[in-house]
Design an enzyme around this catalytic site. Structure first.
Site, short mmCIF file in Angstrom:
data_model
loop_
_atom_site.label_atom_id
_atom_site.label_comp_id
_atom_site.label_asym_id
_atom_site.label_seq_id
_atom_site.Cartn_x
_atom_site.Cartn_y
_atom_site.Cartn_z
N ALA A 1 40.77 77.56 53.13
CA ALA A 1 41.88 78.04 53.95
C ALA A 1 41.30 78.43 55.30
CB ALA A 1 42.52 79.25 53.27
N GLU B 1 40.45 74.21 45.49
CA GLU B 1 41.69 74.48 44.74
C GLU B 1 42.64 73.28 44.83
OE1 GLU B 1 42.12 78.24 46.81
OE2 GLU B 1 42.23 79.27 44.89
N GLY C 1 40.14 76.93 49.31
CA GLY C 1 41.41 76.21 49.17
C GLY C 1 41.22 74.71 49.03
N GLU D 1 35.39 82.80 48.11
CA GLU D 1 36.29 83.87 48.57
C GLU D 1 35.67 85.26 48.47
OE1 GLU D 1 37.19 81.31 46.73
OE2 GLU D 1 39.08 80.47 47.46
N1 COA Z 1 38.38 78.24 58.33
C1 COA Z 1 38.38 78.13 59.67
N2 COA Z 1 37.44 77.47 60.36
C2 COA Z 1 36.45 76.91 59.66
C3 COA Z 1 36.37 76.99 58.26
C4 COA Z 1 37.40 77.71 57.58
N3 COA Z 1 37.44 77.81 56.27
N4 COA Z 1 35.26 76.35 57.85
C5 COA Z 1 34.67 75.86 58.95
N5 COA Z 1 35.38 76.21 60.05
C6 COA Z 1 35.11 75.88 61.45
C7 COA Z 1 33.96 76.72 62.00
O1 COA Z 1 34.43 77.98 62.42
C8 COA Z 1 33.52 75.85 63.16
O2 COA Z 1 34.44 75.98 64.23
P1 COA Z 1 33.89 76.16 65.75
O3 COA Z 1 33.12 74.91 66.00
O4 COA Z 1 35.15 76.26 66.56
O5 COA Z 1 33.03 77.39 65.73
C9 COA Z 1 33.68 74.44 62.60
O6 COA Z 1 34.62 74.55 61.54
C10 COA Z 1 32.40 73.85 62.04
O7 COA Z 1 31.88 74.74 61.07
P2 COA Z 1 30.39 75.32 61.11
O8 COA Z 1 30.39 76.63 60.38
O9 COA Z 1 29.88 75.35 62.52
O10 COA Z 1 29.61 74.21 60.30
P3 COA Z 1 28.28 74.38 59.47
O11 COA Z 1 27.84 73.01 59.11
O12 COA Z 1 27.31 75.26 60.17
O13 COA Z 1 28.73 75.17 58.11
C11 COA Z 1 30.14 75.63 56.23
C12 COA Z 1 29.60 74.57 57.20
C13 COA Z 1 31.21 74.94 55.35
C14 COA Z 1 28.99 76.13 55.35
C15 COA Z 1 30.76 76.80 57.00
O14 COA Z 1 31.65 76.27 57.97
C16 COA Z 1 31.52 77.76 56.15
O15 COA Z 1 30.92 78.58 55.45
N6 COA Z 1 32.89 77.72 56.21
C17 COA Z 1 33.74 78.62 55.50
C18 COA Z 1 33.81 78.26 54.04
C19 COA Z 1 34.68 79.26 53.29
O16 COA Z 1 34.34 80.41 53.14
N7 COA Z 1 35.81 78.76 52.79
C20 COA Z 1 36.74 79.55 52.02
C21 COA Z 1 37.76 80.17 52.88
S1 COA Z 1 38.87 81.15 51.91
#
Ligand code: COA
Length: 260
Positions: free
Chosen positions: A66, A114, A111, A134
């Site tokens: 999400a 999910e 999400g 989460e």
């Molecule tokens: N919601 C909003 N934005 C997200 C996102 C999410 N769940 N997951 C990634 N993004 C965005 C990042 O903020 C970033 O945006 P920006 O370039 O404007 O800063 C872009 O996507 C790229 O992500 P980034 O974190 O730079 O890539 P990465 O390769 O370093 O890391 C992940 C990848 C997946 C490990 C990391 O993005 C992450 O932990 N995301 C969240 C995962 C999460 O907790 N999901 C559950 C949400 S309830």
């Protein structure tokens, strides 16, 4: 219909629906959730569509969860509403009555995981990563993770993932039964298409009733589930598809099902 953050292509009865926000790793904001729900309804109602492949744009992610920027602003009632509307969207895919296959390329988190779990079949590329992170954010899963994950991988494996928030790779996802197949990344789209086309050759009504029996049966006792199965077995006997399937076998030719 045009969707801002979705790509939809239908070819010979197979629809490919791609979440298209690669710069945010295809995170599900409210608009994407609403568009996915509309797309699911559209695909359900389209008689040309025999099955759906759900995937994410770009090489890095299926869906990274999400949209955390949205979650950061939510209050109590909004959180509940967001959970309910996300759950309803997932259910629209799960109860579509047509096979929905998640082709998981890269991050499949929160999400995203999910949504993949609401699909009937999940196949993954070798670089896929799964998790329900989460709790690391101080929140609980809201789109069915606490309910579908234990149903798919069992209570112990589910609680391991839900309580640690850790990511697992595609091979581990295969081992615990979260996905049914892992393929090299460059073969994922072709494998998904091949698998769905194989399924779509089968009787559409038989597919629908089989999915319904599995879906509803999981919430029943064995005796109730078996009664449901017997009803479905009786119901297909009234279809042209059954006549065609059995006759085609006896005549040693491929069946041509009409979904009637
Ligand atoms: N919601 C909003 N934005 C997200 C996102 C999410 N769940 N997951 C990634 N993004 C965005 C990042 O903020 C970033 O945006 P920006 O370039 O404007 O800063 C872009 O996507 C790229 O992500 P980034 O974190 O730079 O890539 P990465 O390769 O370093 O890391 C992940 C990848 C997946 C490990 C990391 O993005 C992450 O932990 N995301 C969240 C995962 C999460 O907790 N999901 C559950 C949400 S309830």
């Amino acid at each position: 219909m045009n969707f801002e953050n979705l790509l939809l292509a239908v070819k010979d009865g197979v629809a490919t629906l791609t979440v298209n926000r690669p710069d945010k790793l295809n995170a599900l904001n409210d608009q994407v959730v609403s568009q996915l729900h509309q797309a699911a309804q559209l695909l359900k109602d389209d008689p040309e569509v025999r099955g759906v492949i759900l995937t994410g744009a770009g090489p890095k992610a299926f869906i990274a969860g999400a949209d955390i920027a949205d979650l950061a602003k939510q209050g109590v009632l909004q959180g509940r509403e967001r959970s309910l509307s996300g759950q309803a969207m997932l259910r629209a895919f799960e109860a579509m009555g047509k096979p929905v296959l998640a082709a998981v390329n890269g991050y499949c988190l929160g999400g995203g995981c999910e949504l993949a779990m609401a699909c009937h079949i999940r196949i993954a590329s070798e670089n896929a990563k799964f998790g329900q992170p989460e709790v690391k954010l101080g929140i609980t899963p809201g789109y069915g993770g606490t309910q579908r994950l234990p149903r798919i991988v069992g209570r112990g494996n589910a609680l391991h993932l839900l309580l640690t928030g850790e990511q697992i790779n595609a091979q581990e996802a295969l081992r615990i039964g979260l996905v049914s197949k892992v393929v090299p990344a460059d073969q994922l789209a072709a494998e998904a298409d091949k698998l769905l086309r194989t399924i779509a050759l089968n009787g559409p009504l038989a597919l629908k009733l089989t999915m319904e029996a599995v879906d509803r049966g999981l919430d029943m006792t064995l005796a109730e589930g078996l009664a449901l199965e017997a009803d479905a077995f009786g119901l297909v006997a009234a279809t042209d598809d059954m006549k065609e399937g059995l006759t085609a076998f006896l005549e040693k030719r491929p069946a041509k099902f009409q979904g009637k």
